[in-house]
Design a protein around this motif. Structure first.
Motif, PDB file in Angstrom:
ATOM      1  N   THR A   5      32.521  78.793  49.298  1.00  0.00           N
ATOM      2  CA  THR A   5      33.330  77.658  48.853  1.00  0.00           C
ATOM      3  C   THR A   5      34.226  78.064  47.699  1.00  0.00           C
ATOM      4  O   THR A   5      33.742  78.586  46.685  1.00  0.00           O
ATOM      5  CB  THR A   5      32.419  76.499  48.399  1.00  0.00           C
ATOM      6  OG1 THR A   5      31.531  76.143  49.473  1.00  0.00           O
ATOM      7  CG2 THR A   5      33.248  75.276  48.027  1.00  0.00           C
ATOM      8  N   GLN A   6      35.506  77.819  47.871  1.00  0.00           N
ATOM      9  CA  GLN A   6      36.470  78.051  46.797  1.00  0.00           C
ATOM     10  C   GLN A   6      36.828  76.703  46.191  1.00  0.00           C
ATOM     11  O   GLN A   6      37.012  75.715  46.907  1.00  0.00           O
ATOM     12  CB  GLN A   6      37.694  78.784  47.331  1.00  0.00           C
ATOM     13  CG  GLN A   6      37.332  80.191  47.798  1.00  0.00           C
ATOM     14  CD  GLN A   6      38.536  81.006  48.216  1.00  0.00           C
ATOM     15  OE1 GLN A   6      38.525  81.607  49.283  1.00  0.00           O
ATOM     16  NE2 GLN A   6      39.549  81.064  47.390  1.00  0.00           N
ATOM     17  N   SER A   7      36.964  76.682  44.875  1.00  0.00           N
ATOM     18  CA  SER A   7      37.026  75.420  44.139  1.00  0.00           C
ATOM     19  C   SER A   7      38.242  74.584  44.481  1.00  0.00           C
ATOM     20  O   SER A   7      38.165  73.349  44.482  1.00  0.00           O
ATOM     21  CB  SER A   7      36.984  75.692  42.633  1.00  0.00           C
ATOM     22  OG  SER A   7      37.987  76.633  42.271  1.00  0.00           O
ATOM     23  N   SER A   8      39.367  75.218  44.765  1.00  0.00           N
ATOM     24  CA  SER A   8      40.584  74.451  45.045  1.00  0.00           C
ATOM     25  C   SER A   8      41.261  75.008  46.283  1.00  0.00           C
ATOM     26  O   SER A   8      41.264  76.218  46.494  1.00  0.00           O
ATOM     27  CB  SER A   8      41.564  74.537  43.876  1.00  0.00           C
ATOM     28  OG  SER A   8      40.958  74.124  42.669  1.00  0.00           O
ATOM     29  N   GLU A  22      37.495  79.777  41.239  1.00  0.00           N
ATOM     30  CA  GLU A  22      36.039  79.871  41.366  1.00  0.00           C
ATOM     31  C   GLU A  22      35.629  80.020  42.830  1.00  0.00           C
ATOM     32  O   GLU A  22      36.249  79.443  43.724  1.00  0.00           O
ATOM     33  CB  GLU A  22      35.384  78.604  40.793  1.00  0.00           C
ATOM     34  CG  GLU A  22      35.782  78.259  39.372  1.00  0.00           C
ATOM     35  CD  GLU A  22      35.146  79.175  38.355  1.00  0.00           C
ATOM     36  OE1 GLU A  22      35.639  79.222  37.208  1.00  0.00           O
ATOM     37  OE2 GLU A  22      34.166  79.884  38.697  1.00  0.00           O
ATOM     38  N   CYS A  23      34.544  80.747  43.023  1.00  0.00           N
ATOM     39  CA  CYS A  23      34.004  80.963  44.364  1.00  0.00           C
ATOM     40  C   CYS A  23      32.487  80.923  44.300  1.00  0.00           C
ATOM     41  O   CYS A  23      31.881  81.564  43.424  1.00  0.00           O
ATOM     42  CB  CYS A  23      34.474  82.318  44.896  1.00  0.00           C
ATOM     43  SG  CYS A  23      33.802  82.771  46.504  1.00  0.00           S
ATOM     44  N   SER A  67      34.545  87.561  36.601  1.00  0.00           N
ATOM     45  CA  SER A  67      33.291  87.289  35.919  1.00  0.00           C
ATOM     46  C   SER A  67      32.242  86.963  36.953  1.00  0.00           C
ATOM     47  O   SER A  67      32.488  86.169  37.870  1.00  0.00           O
ATOM     48  CB  SER A  67      33.457  86.101  34.961  1.00  0.00           C
ATOM     49  OG  SER A  67      32.213  85.706  34.428  1.00  0.00           O
ATOM     50  N   ARG A  68      31.068  87.574  36.810  1.00  0.00           N
ATOM     51  CA  ARG A  68      29.954  87.244  37.696  1.00  0.00           C
ATOM     52  C   ARG A  68      28.693  87.130  36.828  1.00  0.00           C
ATOM     53  O   ARG A  68      27.985  88.095  36.613  1.00  0.00           O
ATOM     54  CB  ARG A  68      29.770  88.297  38.784  1.00  0.00           C
ATOM     55  CG  ARG A  68      28.800  87.793  39.851  1.00  0.00           C
ATOM     56  CD  ARG A  68      29.022  88.430  41.143  1.00  0.00           C
ATOM     57  NE  ARG A  68      28.088  87.949  42.152  1.00  0.00           N
ATOM     58  CZ  ARG A  68      27.616  88.708  43.111  1.00  0.00           C
ATOM     59  NH1 ARG A  68      27.965  89.978  43.178  1.00  0.00           N
ATOM     60  NH2 ARG A  68      26.794  88.205  43.993  1.00  0.00           N
ATOM     61  N   SER A  75      34.092  84.543  39.719  1.00  0.00           N
ATOM     62  CA  SER A  75      35.319  83.911  39.233  1.00  0.00           C
ATOM     63  C   SER A  75      36.429  84.935  39.088  1.00  0.00           C
ATOM     64  O   SER A  75      36.190  86.054  38.615  1.00  0.00           O
ATOM     65  CB  SER A  75      35.071  83.247  37.876  1.00  0.00           C
ATOM     66  OG  SER A  75      34.013  82.308  37.963  1.00  0.00           O
ATOM     67  N   LEU A  76      37.626  84.527  39.468  1.00  0.00           N
ATOM     68  CA  LEU A  76      38.828  85.346  39.280  1.00  0.00           C
ATOM     69  C   LEU A  76      39.656  84.695  38.181  1.00  0.00           C
ATOM     70  O   LEU A  76      39.883  83.478  38.221  1.00  0.00           O
ATOM     71  CB  LEU A  76      39.632  85.427  40.568  1.00  0.00           C
ATOM     72  CG  LEU A  76      40.924  86.237  40.519  1.00  0.00           C
ATOM     73  CD1 LEU A  76      40.630  87.727  40.340  1.00  0.00           C
ATOM     74  CD2 LEU A  76      41.764  86.012  41.775  1.00  0.00           C
TER      75      LEU A  76
END
Lengths: 116, 113
Positions: A5-8, A22-23, A67-68, A75-76
């Motif tokens: 799932t990607q946030s947007s 976000e993923c 970030s993980r 997150s990218l």
């Protein structure tokens, strides 16, 4: 069934902004990836992570960070968005390689990011 | 850097005709995967080839891995409207990280009914 799932689905930002994509995956995959997809260029790897807090640069990491902090979330970050970062961003996840076989990557639906 | 070239970029065929897309690498690949992306969708894994000269079939789709493990092809027999989409190959190079795949540029298939 694997769910990434990607946030947007769509996002519009301005140049110079800090942008977070976000993923989240629900399959307990060790590997997570961020790609960008542009017409005629296919999918290009930005960063990937093979474990929590671990990351490796892909082919086009400039202008991006990741970030993980948790296994399920990757997150990218666009530190200072520029117009040439307008693109479709795809997140993917997979289990680790076994022997000579890489495991299938499962993709999210993508975030179409426009930088104005 | 190392690249995987894919041709053609576009292919328009009449429904019922065959379709082939090709991937080529300048250096040996450890394995190669194929993905399909429907219009408006995300890439979905189709198959992986690992062995030199390997051939795999999925109904009307035939996948081949070259003897030198530098090229691969996807052939669709008697295309149907459901085959519409972009097909990507993705290869792993031996001297790259274990998990990194390099995607080809994709072949977009459109079907003329």
């Amino acid at each position: 069934d694997v769910k990434v799932t990607q946030s947007s689905r769509y996002l519009v930002k301005r140049t110079g902004e800090k942008v977070f994509l976000e993923c989240v995956q629900d399959m307990d995959h060790e590997n997570m990836f961020w790609y960008r997809q542009d017409p005629g260029l296919g999918l290009r790897l930005i960063y990937f992570s093979y474990d929590v807090k671990m990351k490796e640069k892909g082919d086009i990491p400039e202008g991006y960070s990741v970030s993980r902090e948790k296994k399920e979330r990757f997150s990218l970050i666009l530190e200072s968005a520029s117009t040439n970062q307008t693109s479709m961003y795809l997140c993917a996840s997979s289990f680790p390689r076994t022997g000579n076989q890489n495991q299938p990557q499962h993709f999210g639906d993508g975030t179409r990011l426009s930088i104005l | 850097g190392q690249q995987v070239m894919q041709i053609p970029q576009y292919q328009h065929v009449q429904e019922g005709e065959d379709f082939t897309t090709y991937c080529n690498s300048s250096t040996t690949l450890s394995n190669i995967q194929w993905y399909k992306q429907r219009p408006g969708g995300h890439p979905v894994f189709l198959i992986q080839l690992v062995k030199s000269g390997e051939v795999k079939k999925q109904k009307r789709l035939t996948f081949q891995f070259g003897e030198a493990k530098k090229n691969s092809s996807l052939h669709i027999t008697a295309t149907q409207t459901t085959d519409v989409g972009t097909y990507f190959c993705a290869g792993r190079f031996y001297n790259f990280g274990n998990e990194k795949l390099t995607f080809g540029t994709g072949t977009r298939l459109t079907i003329i009914p």
